[in-house]
Design an enzyme around this catalytic site. Structure first.
Site, mmCIF file in Angstrom:
data_model
loop_
_atom_site.group_PDB
_atom_site.id
_atom_site.type_symbol
_atom_site.label_atom_id
_atom_site.label_comp_id
_atom_site.label_asym_id
_atom_site.label_seq_id
_atom_site.Cartn_x
_atom_site.Cartn_y
_atom_site.Cartn_z
ATOM 1 N N VAL A 157 0.812 -1.219 0.000
ATOM 2 C CA VAL A 157 0.000 0.000 0.000
ATOM 3 C C VAL A 157 0.844 1.267 0.000
ATOM 4 O O VAL A 157 0.338 2.344 -0.343
ATOM 5 C CB VAL A 157 -0.988 0.028 1.189
ATOM 6 C CG1 VAL A 157 -2.001 -1.106 1.089
ATOM 7 C CG2 VAL A 157 -0.259 0.005 2.535
ATOM 8 N N ASN A 169 -7.629 -1.842 5.831
ATOM 9 C CA ASN A 169 -7.198 -2.479 7.071
ATOM 10 C C ASN A 169 -5.680 -2.656 7.159
ATOM 11 O O ASN A 169 -5.143 -2.833 8.239
ATOM 12 C CB ASN A 169 -7.880 -3.852 7.201
ATOM 13 C CG ASN A 169 -7.349 -4.642 8.368
ATOM 14 O OD1 ASN A 169 -7.606 -4.313 9.536
ATOM 15 N ND2 ASN A 169 -6.582 -5.687 8.076
ATOM 16 N N SER A 174 -7.915 3.157 15.215
ATOM 17 C CA SER A 174 -7.548 2.507 16.473
ATOM 18 C C SER A 174 -7.871 3.454 17.621
ATOM 19 O O SER A 174 -7.908 4.677 17.440
ATOM 20 C CB SER A 174 -6.044 2.187 16.490
ATOM 21 O OG SER A 174 -5.613 1.821 17.787
ATOM 22 N N TYR A 225 2.430 5.414 15.703
ATOM 23 C CA TYR A 225 1.206 4.666 15.406
ATOM 24 C C TYR A 225 -0.017 5.518 15.735
ATOM 25 O O TYR A 225 -0.964 5.613 14.939
ATOM 26 C CB TYR A 225 1.194 3.384 16.223
ATOM 27 C CG TYR A 225 -0.006 2.496 16.006
ATOM 28 C CD1 TYR A 225 -0.140 1.733 14.849
ATOM 29 C CD2 TYR A 225 -1.001 2.400 16.970
ATOM 30 C CE1 TYR A 225 -1.236 0.905 14.656
ATOM 31 C CE2 TYR A 225 -2.099 1.574 16.795
ATOM 32 C CZ TYR A 225 -2.212 0.833 15.633
ATOM 33 O OH TYR A 225 -3.308 0.017 15.447
ATOM 34 N N ALA A 263 -0.233 8.756 15.902
ATOM 35 C CA ALA A 263 -0.344 9.858 14.947
ATOM 36 C C ALA A 263 -0.964 9.388 13.639
ATOM 37 O O ALA A 263 -1.807 10.077 13.040
ATOM 38 C CB ALA A 263 1.039 10.459 14.688
ATOM 39 N N SER A 264 -0.559 8.199 13.181
ATOM 40 C CA SER A 264 -1.095 7.686 11.918
ATOM 41 C C SER A 264 -2.587 7.409 12.033
ATOM 42 O O SER A 264 -3.357 7.686 11.102
ATOM 43 C CB SER A 264 -0.353 6.410 11.502
ATOM 44 O OG SER A 264 -0.658 5.306 12.343
ATOM 45 N N LYS A 265 -3.026 6.880 13.167
ATOM 46 C CA LYS A 265 -4.437 6.542 13.338
ATOM 47 C C LYS A 265 -5.288 7.783 13.595
ATOM 48 O O LYS A 265 -6.438 7.871 13.148
ATOM 49 C CB LYS A 265 -4.604 5.519 14.471
ATOM 50 C CG LYS A 265 -3.951 4.167 14.176
ATOM 51 C CD LYS A 265 -4.531 3.505 12.928
ATOM 52 C CE LYS A 265 -4.016 2.091 12.736
ATOM 53 N NZ LYS A 265 -4.629 1.390 11.598
#
Length: 250
Positions: free
Chosen positions: A65, A91, A144, A157, A159-161
């Protein structure tokens, strides 16, 4: 929920929540494209399980991705194989440790953002044309609880979510005039997933004790939420994040 005639693309579909989403979508009648980066055997097993349940139309597609050219090629192949894309469940993601530590390489932090946020953007961009032209479609981003509350050692993680949740809101406004809905699910700690597998027993017991329902989620419980947001039972819902955490953040 009736998804007969719909074509669904699920990234990270070889295991965990992604596998459960694939199976639930197929049970609802959708034709499923099981997408993965690694875990070819597991992805094939997911497609075989769908076939064993009575639907031989599931296909398997390998791509990264984070590579937009790979994503666009794969999405083109899926449309060629099935004629359309009605549902996209983003996902695919990584949940490695990503604390801000002076001595750690920046890549430890940025890899989460590249895969979880940029990877989702790539998939949405590649699929959006087909949905916008058709003036229908449902996109579900798997976020999340780490995007809602702070978790030590997972700032990249998180920050990405959190970015996914913000992107979901903005895209819902952009795509609504074209009949395309965009929502997210935000799971808490979920059994049979890579992130939980990396947590030690003692720490996992302590985390579970914070959950109001007193247990981890099962992948199918998160999948049920994603399928709901993909279906006609949620036609007036867009721009929302459905938290599936057993009361962890209550």
């Amino acid at each position: 929920m009736d998804l007969n005639g719909r074509v669904a693309v699920v990234t990270g579909g070889s295991s965990g929540i992604g596998r459960a989403v694939c199976l639930r979508l197929a049970q609802a009648g959708a034709t499923v494209a099981v997408c993965f980066r690694s875990g070819k055997d597991e992805a094939r097993r997911t497609a075989d399980d769908i076939a064993d349940a009575g639907d031989p139309t599931a296909t398997v597609h390998a791509f990264d991705v984070t590579d937009y050219s790979e994503v666009t090629t794969a999405m083109g192949e899926i449309v060629k194989a099935h004629g359309r894309v009605d549902i996209l469940v983003n996902n695919a993601g990584v949940g490695d440790a990503s604390a801000v530590v002076p001595m750690n390489p920046p890549e430890e932090w940025t890899d989460s953002v590249r895969t979880n946020l940029f990877g989702t953007f790539h998939c949405v961009k590649a699929v959006s044309l087909h949905m916008l032209v058709a003036r229908s479609g449902a996109i579900v981003n798997v976020a999340s609880v780490a995007g809602l509350v702070g978790i030590p050692g997972l700032s990249g993680y998180g920050a990405s979510k959190a970015g996914l949740i913000g992107m979901t809101r903005s895209l819902s406004r952009e795509f609504a005039p074209h009949g395309v809905r965009v929502n997210a699910v935000a799971p808490g700690y979920t059994a049979d997933t890579g992130m939980v597998a990396r947590i030690g027993e003692e720490k996992l017991a302590e985390l579970t004790s914070r959950v109001a329902l007193g247990r981890l989620a099962e992948p199918h419980e998160v999948a049920d939420a994603a399928v709901f947001l993909s279906s006609d039972e949620s036609t007036y819902i867009t721009g929302q994040t459905l938290v599936v955490d057993g009361g962890l953040t209550a």
